[in-house]
Design a protein around this motif. Structure first.
Motif, mmCIF file in Angstrom:
data_model
loop_
_atom_site.group_PDB
_atom_site.id
_atom_site.type_symbol
_atom_site.label_atom_id
_atom_site.label_comp_id
_atom_site.label_asym_id
_atom_site.label_seq_id
_atom_site.Cartn_x
_atom_site.Cartn_y
_atom_site.Cartn_z
ATOM 1 N N THR A 122 0.832 -1.205 0.000
ATOM 2 C CA THR A 122 0.000 0.000 0.000
ATOM 3 C C THR A 122 0.865 1.253 0.000
ATOM 4 O O THR A 122 0.598 2.210 -0.749
ATOM 5 C CB THR A 122 -0.956 0.001 1.205
ATOM 6 N N GLY A 123 1.905 1.278 0.816
ATOM 7 C CA GLY A 123 2.828 2.417 0.830
ATOM 8 C C GLY A 123 3.470 2.629 -0.533
ATOM 9 O O GLY A 123 3.612 3.765 -1.003
ATOM 10 N N ALA A 124 3.838 1.522 -1.182
ATOM 11 C CA ALA A 124 4.432 1.608 -2.517
ATOM 12 C C ALA A 124 3.416 2.134 -3.533
ATOM 13 O O ALA A 124 3.761 2.940 -4.406
ATOM 14 C CB ALA A 124 4.959 0.244 -2.950
ATOM 15 N N ALA A 125 2.175 1.687 -3.425
ATOM 16 C CA ALA A 125 1.134 2.138 -4.352
ATOM 17 C C ALA A 125 0.872 3.640 -4.193
ATOM 18 O O ALA A 125 0.703 4.357 -5.184
ATOM 19 C CB ALA A 125 -0.154 1.350 -4.131
ATOM 20 N N ILE A 126 0.869 4.117 -2.955
ATOM 21 C CA ILE A 126 0.661 5.551 -2.714
ATOM 22 C C ILE A 126 1.814 6.349 -3.314
ATOM 23 O O ILE A 126 1.604 7.365 -3.996
ATOM 24 C CB ILE A 126 0.510 5.826 -1.203
ATOM 25 N N GLY A 127 3.036 5.912 -3.079
ATOM 26 C CA GLY A 127 4.202 6.614 -3.628
ATOM 27 C C GLY A 127 4.213 6.600 -5.144
ATOM 28 O O GLY A 127 4.457 7.630 -5.785
ATOM 29 N N LEU A 128 3.924 5.441 -5.723
ATOM 30 C CA LEU A 128 3.915 5.331 -7.185
ATOM 31 C C LEU A 128 2.789 6.158 -7.795
ATOM 32 O O LEU A 128 2.982 6.825 -8.818
ATOM 33 C CB LEU A 128 3.800 3.862 -7.608
ATOM 34 N N ALA A 129 1.631 6.151 -7.153
ATOM 35 C CA ALA A 129 0.511 6.959 -7.648
ATOM 36 C C ALA A 129 0.865 8.443 -7.619
ATOM 37 O O ALA A 129 0.480 9.203 -8.524
ATOM 38 C CB ALA A 129 -0.741 6.697 -6.818
ATOM 39 N N THR A 130 1.603 8.870 -6.617
ATOM 40 C CA THR A 130 2.031 10.265 -6.544
ATOM 41 C C THR A 130 2.957 10.597 -7.712
ATOM 42 O O THR A 130 2.779 11.616 -8.381
ATOM 43 C CB THR A 130 2.727 10.549 -5.201
ATOM 44 N N CYS A 131 3.937 9.729 -7.965
ATOM 45 C CA CYS A 131 4.865 9.947 -9.094
ATOM 46 C C CYS A 131 4.120 10.008 -10.424
ATOM 47 O O CYS A 131 4.323 10.928 -11.222
ATOM 48 C CB CYS A 131 5.896 8.817 -9.162
#
Length: 173
Positions: A122-131
């Motif tokens: 989930t943390g990775a998905a949030i970061g990737l979605a931001t990028c």
């Protein structure tokens, strides 16, 4: 499905048709097309270091004098495209910098998307979605010109990175 969104798409379509037919060059869409072209011209003429952010407006004025863009388009302070703006103002180094700003964190987050720990994924998905979100929105706006937006991006990326690192530490890895 919103009527206002549908209406905006119809207007944008008409603006595109008008622009390519040489009419109404100074519509919202037409000005963006001119600014993108103008930024590309500036980059081609100053490929290594660009013209600098402090000289971008003067460079647009010069393009208007050369009739590459209209005087109305030359009144904008940026090119409404993050990548082209960085290329025009900072040259090749600006291109490398903005792509790195999107791609370096994305490359870190991507492998964690399928992590077996759902919190890390989930943390990775949030970061990737931001990028990805900033890269997409940056196609029609210069996101990092406003310092508050830059701070949001930095904080969101740093928080996602820190969350993943702390969670891995908590899991004993």
């Amino acid at each position: 499905f919103s009527k206002s969104v549908q209406s905006r798409f119809v207007i944008a379509g008409a603006d595109i048709i008008d622009f390519y037919n040489g009419k109404n060059l100074d519509s919202s869409v037409g000005n963006r097309f001119q600014l993108w072209n103008g930024s590309w011209v500036i980059f081609r003429e100053h490929p290594l270091l660009g013209v600098g952010r402090e000289h971008f407006s003067a460079a647009l004025d010069e393009l208007a004098e050369r009739r590459i863009i209209t005087t109305a388009a030359a009144e904008y302070s940026h090119s409404h495209n993050e990548i082209l703006f960085n290329m025009a103002t900072l040259g090749l180094f600006g291109l490398i910098a903005i792509l790195s700003t999107y791609l370096m964190p994305a490359a870190y987050f991507f492998p964690y998307l399928k992590h077996k720990d759902r919190q890390i994924a989930t943390g990775a998905a949030i970061g990737l979605a931001t990028c990805i979100g900033f890269a997409i929105f940056g196609l029609t706006e210069t996101m990092f010109v406003v310092s508050m937006t830059s701070a949001f991006y930095t904080l969101a990326i740093a928080t996602s990175l820190a969350f993943i690192v702390r969670r891995e530490q908590a899991l004993g890895r």
